[in-house]
Scaffold this motif. Structure first.
Motif, short mmCIF file in Angstrom:
data_model
loop_
_atom_site.label_atom_id
_atom_site.label_comp_id
_atom_site.label_asym_id
_atom_site.label_seq_id
_atom_site.Cartn_x
_atom_site.Cartn_y
_atom_site.Cartn_z
N ARG A 50 43.36 41.80 32.85
CA ARG A 50 42.02 41.31 33.13
C ARG A 50 40.99 42.44 33.12
O ARG A 50 39.84 42.24 32.72
CB ARG A 50 42.02 40.56 34.46
N LEU A 54 37.71 42.50 30.78
CA LEU A 54 36.36 42.67 31.30
C LEU A 54 35.59 43.75 30.55
O LEU A 54 34.36 43.74 30.51
CB LEU A 54 36.41 43.01 32.80
N ALA A 107 36.89 25.20 34.98
CA ALA A 107 36.87 25.49 36.42
C ALA A 107 36.24 24.37 37.23
O ALA A 107 35.79 24.58 38.36
CB ALA A 107 36.16 26.80 36.71
N VAL A 203 29.50 32.50 30.18
CA VAL A 203 30.65 32.54 31.09
C VAL A 203 31.93 33.03 30.42
O VAL A 203 33.01 32.87 30.99
CB VAL A 203 30.89 31.15 31.73
N ARG A 205 33.11 35.99 30.07
CA ARG A 205 33.81 36.98 30.90
C ARG A 205 34.53 36.31 32.07
O ARG A 205 35.67 36.67 32.41
CB ARG A 205 32.84 38.04 31.40
N LEU A 206 33.88 35.35 32.70
CA LEU A 206 34.51 34.61 33.80
C LEU A 206 35.73 33.86 33.28
O LEU A 206 36.78 33.83 33.93
CB LEU A 206 33.51 33.63 34.41
N TYR A 207 35.60 33.26 32.11
CA TYR A 207 36.72 32.54 31.49
C TYR A 207 37.91 33.49 31.31
O TYR A 207 39.05 33.16 31.65
CB TYR A 207 36.28 31.96 30.15
N LEU A 209 38.50 36.31 32.83
CA LEU A 209 38.99 36.78 34.13
C LEU A 209 39.93 35.77 34.76
O LEU A 209 40.97 36.13 35.32
CB LEU A 209 37.79 37.04 35.05
N ILE A 210 39.59 34.49 34.66
CA ILE A 210 40.41 33.45 35.28
C ILE A 210 41.67 33.14 34.46
O ILE A 210 42.77 33.03 35.01
CB ILE A 210 39.58 32.17 35.49
#
Length: 285
Positions: A50, A54, A107, A203, A205-207, A209-210
């Motif tokens: 991760r 990032l 999410a 989103v 980066r959030l995707y 990360l999760i």
């Protein structure tokens, strides 16, 4: 009804868990956490992956909504309260009942689409959940589950279903229609990033990360821009603060029709405008 536990879903879970031989699969489906069977990833390895993700950078042609629009998305969380001070939304009665499966965005839980489900059912349609909890991205398991879910709902009601997907849920809907065109009559996407580059949103980066995988290399092989072999409609909005217009609207040949709304990205799931637009599309033949 929408509030009841779905017997179709229970049959699929039992069938899938017996095939894989893993009783824990049922628990994973319940909580929405998907991991490839037999694959154990250490905490350190997952963390390093991760961190590398990032550090990745989007391509120069990535198109993203403005930060002002992105921050304005937070206003959507006040919608359930504000709705109480408005006249009740009335959706015209359907001339022909449709069987609809709603697929939530990344999410998010199916409860985010509950209001839409209730209004479509008041209009006379039969609305089904996708059968899983939170949508934390594509995996082999949830694709296999949803694939069986679509087939079972089709068999149960003896007619083709309409897949309505919000954001990432629209990607799932398009791919299911490609796999089972004999079970699907129509796909309606709402703010779904099926076109352009997978970085054309706020989103990604959030995707990563999760989910732990790159937006360019999901665990499921798919040509996202390829149009499903059924009628496909893309709903998009210039006020979307998450997914770019270019990505959600797509190009001719990637969908049959596109339709502009004025809601936010979060508003696709519960705004009066989005609900009425979906209801109208269910009526259109």
């Amino acid at each position: 009804m929408w509030r009841r536990r779905d017997r179709v879903t229970q049959r699929v879970i039992v069938r899938d868990s017996s095939v894989t031989g893993q009783a824990m699969f049922v628990t994973k489906l319940k909580y929405g956490a998907m991991t490839a069977p037999g694959r154990r990833v250490g905490l350190g390895e997952a963390l390093l992956r991760r961190i590398r993700l990032l550090r990745s950078q989007p391509p120069d042609n990535a198109a993203r909504p403005s930060q002002a629009l992105f921050l304005a998305e937070a206003l959507a969380f006040a919608e359930p309260v504000l709705r109480r001070f408005r006249p009740a939304l009335v959706v015209p009665k359907a001339r022909e009942r449709q069987i609809v499966i709603l697929i939530p965005g990344f999410a998010t839980h199916p409860m985010r689409m509950r209001y839409m489900a209730e209004k479509l059912e008041e209009a006379g349609h039969k609305v089904k959940r996708w059968g899983l909890g939170f949508n934390f991205g594509p995996t082999e398991e949830n694709f296999a589950f949803l694939s069986q879910r679509v087939r079972d709902v089709h068999a149960r009601y003896g007619r083709k279903v309409v897949l309505v997907g919000w954001s990432l849920g629209g990607i799932f809907a398009r791919e299911m229609a490609k796999l089972h065109p004999e079970c699907v009559s129509k796909v309606i996407t709402m703010g779904s990033p099926f076109s352009h580059t997978p970085y054309s949103n706020n989103v990604w980066r959030l995707y990563q990360l999760i989910t732990g995988h790159s937006v360019e290399r999901p665990p499921i092989a798919a040509d996202l821009a390829a149009k499903p072999p059924v009628e496909t409609v893309a709903l998009w909005s210039a006020r979307d603060g998450v997914v770019s217009v270019r990505s959600a609207r797509g190009l001719a040949g990637e969908r049959d029709r596109e339709r502009a709304l004025k809601c936010s990205h979060m508003g696709f799931s519960n705004s009066a405008e989005a609900i009425l637009a979906v209801a109208q599309e269910l009526e259109r033949r």
